[in-house]
Write an enzyme that holds these catalytic residues in place. Structure first.
Site, PDB file in Angstrom:
ATOM      1  N   ARG A  18       0.903  -1.228  -0.184  1.00  0.00           N
ATOM      2  CA  ARG A  18      -0.073   0.167   0.062  1.00  0.00           C
ATOM      3  C   ARG A  18       0.949   1.215   0.023  1.00  0.00           C
ATOM      4  O   ARG A  18       1.900   1.247   0.688  1.00  0.00           O
ATOM      5  CB  ARG A  18      -0.990  -0.053   1.154  1.00  0.00           C
ATOM      6  N   ASP A 248     -13.458  -1.272  -0.227  1.00  0.00           N
ATOM      7  CA  ASP A 248     -13.427  -2.509  -0.979  1.00  0.00           C
ATOM      8  C   ASP A 248     -14.461  -3.599  -0.657  1.00  0.00           C
ATOM      9  O   ASP A 248     -14.535  -4.677  -0.899  1.00  0.00           O
ATOM     10  CB  ASP A 248     -12.085  -3.356  -0.922  1.00  0.00           C
ATOM     11  N   ASP A 250     -15.011  -5.397   2.285  1.00  0.00           N
ATOM     12  CA  ASP A 250     -14.841  -6.398   2.947  1.00  0.00           C
ATOM     13  C   ASP A 250     -14.975  -6.342   4.502  1.00  0.00           C
ATOM     14  O   ASP A 250     -15.154  -7.324   5.246  1.00  0.00           O
ATOM     15  CB  ASP A 250     -13.304  -6.881   2.805  1.00  0.00           C
ATOM     16  N   ARG A 251     -15.302  -5.141   4.897  1.00  0.00           N
ATOM     17  CA  ARG A 251     -15.702  -4.932   6.207  1.00  0.00           C
ATOM     18  C   ARG A 251     -17.117  -3.935   6.312  1.00  0.00           C
ATOM     19  O   ARG A 251     -17.378  -3.425   5.304  1.00  0.00           O
ATOM     20  CB  ARG A 251     -14.776  -3.728   7.025  1.00  0.00           C
TER      21      ARG A 251
END
Length: 456
Positions: A18, A248, A250-251
């Site tokens: 990142r 994204d 995913d949470r």
């Protein structure tokens, strides 16, 4: 081309790659990471899967990474726009390594790469990322002749993924429920409509337009300011609950019908309870900063509760070792064995919606039986020497409870517990405190902070 070792050290992190795209995570560097991935992560006779989020920099970085792979003879399947849990699903169902280009909740200037081996096995610093970094530093080989290069093809798995997510609930008996969903201009705006298509779920969408410049608010639901629009929409629209996803997807985070934020531990407990109804006796993991209500719920439902460190690589490893059906992280990550032991905000959200629909009640009533212990939330504290500060607090609590150092310092006393963990990236300590009641919480929190103040 040679790369600055300091840049590589900065962008290759504990669990992913990142950095800022204008200065650090450039197409040239990403190309060479793709070349290195062909050697470190690619599996024989299997394609390499690539998905991406909606950030303006993502297409160019995907092209660079794919070029690095195909130049070494590796075939690439481009999944296009995807959530991270869609890419995990693809890696599992196709049994192929994968890369997801996203910086999750970070600002628009950032991008990143989440990597996994075939079967959605995570790649962390000690399981492949350090090897990628070192191979790039050593210099990657040139591309092969055209005749030996891999092919790049497209594949759309959104429909298959949506059906997979729906398989976690009983769609035949799912009752109508009204929900507001804040996608934060992130990937939930792409996948959520496909997941709920045909279901009796009435969605009020907030910021479903894919826009990696985040014109409305950052896609980081951990920050209270970023939930204000969702809270207002839920209250004004008479919804049973609200859901907020990170960039994204995913949470997932929840607010109840009054707009009050619901701790991820409580969402995790509800989901654990429902899964264990259908799979009694199974093992469920919880990280060590989850509320006590999580292991209590697991045991009461006939499951086996296993405590683990914070961090997805630890959790996925323990899931594989124990055969756990599910795992909860207090940070809004929920992992499912039948999702290839990967985390999925979409699956957790749908299971939570099923609980609300079945109860025919708003979220506050669904979570009320689990909402037993007040907690501090995560408090970030600046200290000069995190290690010495943790040692000082440990010394102050000697003989006063049960302590362990599995991940930072955890101390359980008669009417509460706390965990104090150094940050991996900053000179910070992260403090989480929970008490039997508000007075116990405040007393324990203030005592820990007083010991920390004495060290500075």
């Amino acid at each position: 081309m040679p790369h600055d070792p300091a840049v590589l050290e900065a962008v290759v992190k504990a669990y992913d790659v990142r950095g800022v795209t204008a200065t650090h995570l450039t197409p040239a560097l990403v190309h060479d990471l793709g070349v290195a991935a062909a050697e470190v992560l690619a599996a024989a006779d299997r394609p390499f899967l690539i998905g991406r989020d909606m950030r303006p920099s993502s297409p160019a970085l995907v092209d660079a990474f794919a070029s690095g792979l195909t130049g070494q003879g590796v075939d690439v399947i481009d999944l296009g726009l995807a959530s991270t849990d869609l890419v995990s699903y693809a890696s599992g169902v196709l049994d192929a390594p994968a890369a997801m280009f996203t910086a999750s909740h970070n600002p628009a200037a950032y991008n990143g790469i989440k990597l996994c081996r075939a079967g959605a096995v995570p790649v962390a610093i000690d399981t492949g990322l350090a090897d990628l970094r070192d191979r790039v530093l050593a210099g990657v080989p040139d591309a092969r002749p055209d005749a030996e290069r891999g092919a790049r093809t497209q594949r759309d798995l959104l429909g298959d993924f949506a059906a997979h997510v729906r398989s976690f609930v009983d769609v035949e008996v799912l009752r109508p429920v009204r929900v507001a969903v804040d996608a934060g201009n992130g990937m939930a705006g792409h996948v959520w409509p496909a997941v709920v298509e045909g279901l009796p779920i009435e969605t009020t969408p907030l910021y479903f337009e894919l826009d990696g410049t985040f014109p409305n608010h950052p896609a980081n639901p951990l920050e209270p300011d970023n939930l204000r629009d969702l809270q207002a929409a839920v209250r004004d629209g008479g919804h049973a609950l609200g859901l907020a996803f990170d960039g994204d997807a995913d949470r997932v985070f929840a607010v109840d019908e009054t707009g009050r934020s619901v701790a991820s531990s409580l969402v995790g407990a509800v989901v654990a309870d429902r899964l264990l109804r259908h799979h009694p006796g199974e093992t469920v993991l919880h990280n060590l900063i989850c509320s006590r209500v999580v292991p209590e719920t697991i045991e009461a439902a006939g499951g086996t509760a296993v405590r683990t460190r914070v961090g997805h690589s630890f959790i996925k490893r323990r899931m594989a070792e124990t055969g756990a059906i599910y795992a909860v992280e207090h940070s809004g990550h929920f992992y499912f064995r039948d999702h290839y032991r990967a985390d999925s905000g979409l699956v957790a959200a749908l299971v939570l919606l099923e609980a609300v629909a079945e109860a025919d009640a708003p979220l506050s009533e669904v979570i009320a039986p689990y909402d037993r212990y007040p907690s501090s939330g995560e408090i970030n504290l600046e200290v000069d020497d995190p290690g010495a500060a943790v040692d000082a607090v440990a010394a102050a609590f000697v003989g006063r409870g049960v302590a362990d150092r599995e991940d930072g310092l955890t101390v359980v006393v008669g009417d509460g517990w706390f965990n104090l963990r150094p940050s991996n990236t900053e000179p910070l300590l992260r403090l989480n405190v929970e008490g039997d009641d508000t007075a116990a919480l405040e007393r324990l929190r203030d005592e820990v902070r007083s010991h920390l103040d004495a060290t500075s």
